[in-house]
Design an enzyme around this catalytic site. Structure first.
Site, PDB file in Angstrom:
ATOM      1  N   GLY A 234     -12.586  51.234  20.374  1.00 37.45           N
ATOM      2  CA  GLY A 234     -13.153  49.854  20.402  1.00 37.45           C
ATOM      3  C   GLY A 234     -12.109  48.800  19.851  1.00 37.45           C
ATOM      4  O   GLY A 234     -11.232  48.990  19.201  1.00 37.45           O
ATOM      5  N   ASP A 235     -11.978  47.641  20.333  1.00 32.09           N
ATOM      6  CA  ASP A 235     -11.280  46.538  19.926  1.00 32.09           C
ATOM      7  C   ASP A 235     -12.084  46.210  18.763  1.00 32.09           C
ATOM      8  O   ASP A 235     -13.212  46.490  18.404  1.00 32.09           O
ATOM      9  CB  ASP A 235     -11.154  45.613  20.795  1.00 32.09           C
ATOM     10  CG  ASP A 235      -9.721  44.848  20.444  1.00 32.09           C
ATOM     11  OD1 ASP A 235      -9.256  44.814  19.553  1.00 32.09           O
ATOM     12  OD2 ASP A 235      -9.258  44.330  21.679  1.00 32.09           O
ATOM     13  N   ALA A 236     -11.398  45.490  17.701  1.00 31.08           N
ATOM     14  CA  ALA A 236     -12.072  45.112  16.770  1.00 31.08           C
ATOM     15  C   ALA A 236     -13.095  44.113  16.742  1.00 31.08           C
ATOM     16  O   ALA A 236     -13.070  43.149  17.333  1.00 31.08           O
ATOM     17  CB  ALA A 236     -10.827  44.303  15.683  1.00 31.08           C
ATOM     18  N   ALA A 238     -15.586  44.460  18.446  1.00 29.41           N
ATOM     19  CA  ALA A 238     -16.078  44.244  19.954  1.00 29.41           C
ATOM     20  C   ALA A 238     -17.520  45.017  20.217  1.00 29.41           C
ATOM     21  O   ALA A 238     -18.219  44.463  20.827  1.00 29.41           O
ATOM     22  CB  ALA A 238     -15.079  44.779  20.969  1.00 29.41           C
TER      23      ALA A 238
END
Length: 815
Positions: A234-236, A238
């Protein structure tokens, strides 16, 4: 390619899964994985940044930005850069294994659909196939060549449809089926299918109304391309967005559970604190929103990557054990950085002024003359060679000026002053004036540099203005301002990060605490030096003026901030025009993260060069091109438009319907896709096709003789495009199919053989839900750019429906 999940790795993963407790498994699903000492599992973290060098971990070799590396059109060079970066990651990991992880978050493979995207510098091309080919080369370098062990675990990002920073967590990228399958997915497919990248990151945005972290395309498309397991991170923050700003699910437990079910294996949340993630997933188990098999599936992917990295093996088995700190910024990497910078420089226009003679008097002017800027994902420069420094090493007579206005600020009859000490201090109002250079980075955004100590003005945590900064930087840029004029001729100084106005407190200190215009202090501006006029004076006294313009990578176009237009900063263009009026022998050197609308310069100036921010060796590489030591071999990998009006809405992802990118754009670009000049001249002759009629699955060899007709060696990038003449659907006006980068000596002729794969002439049939190749004739176009076509042929294809295989990345033949 061998399936790397076969025994013994699969057996070892099975064994570990059987011995891990459920809480221990959940502890492996966060970016900072919890160690399990009883099983010999150390801590592990995902997410070392390695976009164009090792970032945020101290000094490391800084290569040109990704868009600059792409401009080389040289997959071998790109792979060599990836190899160097991978080695430096390993070296730093050996020194600090807990802080430096081996899962690297690179390359970015989002096609560069719109040049206003703030993260344009991170991508490779607006063409998905070229993006895939170059990104695959970079990832192959990062991962290393060992048949079993990964040196690093490259992660392609950001899946999917991510080309806007404006409201990026709440906007939906709506992708019609053809755009999805023909434009967005291929760039991700290539490096995963080649087993060059082994992981992927989901994007912040929504796709067709669904958060990208919950997209069915993660399992439905992304994972089916690779020969083995694909770790999806996952992106930070998100996954937290799912229940927060996206409001897609009612709470974090639901959001985290849905992300795990959708295929997210590693949660990048709450920095180093894994407790909230573990708590949400544990509660999701209790609610029945996920099962232990959902956890096992993600843990299997985590462990598979760790085993491929050798993370759980004895040190003596590590083939990369001898990669030590001496490799970081070593002489070989410095030379590679210089070569990469050389090959990335694009000659946009030349009417005989370049190359420059070595005995000329040169005025090096502009805000980028004596600085090398880094971007958010750059490493720490071990050293930096600016344009001025590079030219000064070679030329006897150099003058310089940044072209910036120098001002003093007044409040009534008192002046703004500050210390000249190197460490800086507060700005105060008093008797003694300080002088400030004003740097314009576009959209009326300025940075102020105190002349006394050469430090920029920023705002500290207490809201005070201080001159202690190296320049604009940080996740929140606190060093940029805007002058808002008042009717009495004074200006308000608005701090852009806080959207508050500068005031003067009772002790005479400048502070950012004015909530509105009425609260702000009016400042008078006294012009100490007219930057454009001074630059023009130096230009008039020189044989040639070299004007260095462009962007600051931390301002007006970066992560979190899209551009609104394509214009050069107004003060920069005014200075350029003044210099040209003083000396028509003016070379414009644009160094930027993205294209500009350079219409005036293209019409008026004899020479225009562009490069991305070129890293530590930028100045030497630029000098070698300006003086003709090396040919400008760079070519554009995205269209440069004449005006912002030529672009669709930033959030319109339908490249087909919007006639956008070089594939569909019907207008006249300022500089077309593939454009770039050489100091040499080339003649194209004798186009030959190995077949003029083929069936689906067959290849056509397209051969052409290229001759260097000049008296100097030169670099040429021979480009192959096709256009389908008739179709049931709208087709691209031209589409890149292959290319070859060659170097020819004076008078040398070479046969270049490019490959046209008929299976790739397919398009997505929405009704059938599959790719199809029609019975059709395709025009074959060979030339120097998408619009500079030198030879034309045709091939007829006997079509049939098919699902195309992963595209190979064979090197074009040159003989």
């Amino acid at each position: 390619m061998t399936d790397r999940t076969t025994p013994p790795i699969r057996d070892r993963v099975d064994d570990l899964l059987a011995r891990l407790t459920l809480p221990e498994k959940i502890g492996l699903l966060h970016q900072w994985q919890t160690p399990v000492p009883r099983l010999g599992l150390p801590g592990f973290r995902t997410g070392t940044e390695a976009l164009h060098g090792v970032a945020w971990l101290g000094p490391a070799t800084v290569f040109p930005q990704a868009i600059g590396l792409a401009s080389s059109w040289n997959p071998d060079l790109v792979r060599a850069v990836g190899d160097a970066v991978g080695a430096e990651v390993r070296a730093k990991h050996h020194t600090d294994p807990q802080r430096v992880g081996l899962n690297v978050w690179a390359p970015v493979v989002n096609p560069l659909r719109d040049p206003r995207w703030g993260r344009n510098e991170e991508g490779w091309s607006e063409d998905p196939w070229l993006t895939g080919r170059l990104a695959t080369a970079y990832a192959q370098g990062l991962r290393g060549e060992h048949p079993q062990r990964l040196r690093t675990a490259p992660t392609v990002k950001h899946f999917l449809g991510y080309n806007n920073e404006t409201d990026r967590a709440t906007t939906s990228s709506d992708l019609p089926p053809r755009v999805l399958h023909e434009y967005e997915l291929p760039a991700f497919r290539a490096p995963l299918a080649a087993d060059a990248a082994v992981a992927a990151m989901a994007a912040y945005n929504l796709v067709d109304g669904v958060p990208a972290h919950l997209s069915p395309l993660i399992d439905g498309e992304l994972r089916r391309w690779a020969p083995g397991e694909v770790l999806v991170v996952g992106d930070a923050g998100a996954v937290s967005n799912i229940a927060e700003v996206q409001g897609h699910l009612p709470d974090h437990v639901d959001g985290f559970a849905a992300a795990l079910r959708a295929g997210i294996d590693s949660f990048t949340e709450d920095d180093t604190d894994s407790a909230p993630t573990r708590r949400h997933l544990t509660e999701a188990l209790g609610r029945g929103l996920i099962t232990e098999s959902d956890v096992d599936r993600a843990v299997r992917r985590v462990l598979t990557v760790r085993l491929r990295l050798g993370d759980l093996d004895p040190p003596h088995t590590d083939p990369y054990a001898q990669t030590g700190p001496e490799v970081i910024d070593c002489p070989a990497h410095r030379n590679l950085a210089r070569e990469a910078a050389r090959q990335s420089i694009v000659l946009l226009r030349n009417r005989g002024l370049l190359p420059l003679a070595p005995d000329l008097r040169i005025a090096v002017l502009g805000p980028l003359a004596d600085t090398v800027h880094t971007d958010w994902y750059s490493g720490t420069l071990p050293y930096a060679i600016s344009a001025l420094a590079g030219l000064a090493e070679r030329l006897p007579t150099i003058t310089t000026h940044p072209g910036a206005d120098r001002i003093a600020l007044r409040v009534g009859d008192r002046y703004v002053g500050c210390t000249d000490d190197a460490e800086g201090g507060p700005l105060t109002v008093g008797v003694d004036p300080a002088s400030f250079d004003v740097f314009d980075w576009g959209r009326d955004t300025v940075a102020l540099r105190a002349v006394g100590n050469g430090r920029h003005v920023g705002v500290d945590d207490d809201g005070a203005l201080v001159n202690d900064r190296s320049g604009p930087g940080g996740w929140v840029v606190r060093e940029t301002f805007q002058f808002d004029p008042l009717p009495d001729g004074t200006v308000l100084l608005r701090h852009l990060a806080t959207d508050r106005y500068v005031t003067v407190d009772q002790d005479g200190r400048l502070r950012v605490d004015g909530d509105d215009r009425q609260a702000g202090t009016g400042f008078g501006i006294d012009l100490v030096t007219d930057g454009a006029a001074r630059a023009a004076e130096l230009a008039a006294a020189a044989d040639v003026a070299v004007v260095t313009l462009g962007n600051h990578p931390m301002v007006n176009g970066r992560e979190t901030e899209d551009r609104l237009d394509l214009a050069l900063p107004a003060r920069q263009e005014a200075m350029l025009r003044a210099v040209h009026a003083a000396n028509p022998r003016t070379v414009l050197v644009v160094t930027s993260s993205y294209p500009y609308a350079l219409g005036w310069a293209q019409q008026q100036l004899p020479a225009v060069l562009w490069s991305a921010h070129g890293g530590q060796e930028h100045g030497r590489a630029l000098t070698e091109v300006l003086l003709g030591d090396t040919d400008p071999g760079g070519r554009l990998t995205q269209t440069w438009y004449a005006d912002t009006a030529d672009l669709p809405d930033l959030l319109d992802y339908d490249v087909i319907g919007a006639d956008s990118t070089y594939l569909y754009y019907r207008g006249e670009p300022l500089y077309p896709f593939g454009h770039g000049l050489s100091y040499a001249e080339f003649d194209y002759r004798d186009l030959r096709l190995s077949a003029t009629t083929v069936s689906v699955g067959e290849e056509v060899e397209v051969s052409v003789d290229v001759t260097n007709t000049s008296e100097r060696p030169g670099v040429e990038v021979v480009q192959l495009y096709t256009r389908q003449r008739r179709s049931r659907v709208k087709q691209p006006l031209r589409q890149l199919r292959d290319f070859a980068r060659i170097v020819l000596s004076p008078g040398e002729r070479r046969t270049v053989t490019l490959r046209l794969r008929s299976a790739e002439l397919s398009w997505w049939d929405t009704d059938a839900g599959s790719f199809v190749v029609e019975d059709a004739t395709h025009t074959v176009l060979v030339g120097r750019s998408a619009t500079d076509v030198r030879l034309v042929g045709a091939v007829a294809v006997r079509g049939e429906p098919l699902t195309p295989p992963a595209r190979p990345h064979a090197t074009s033949g040159v003989r």
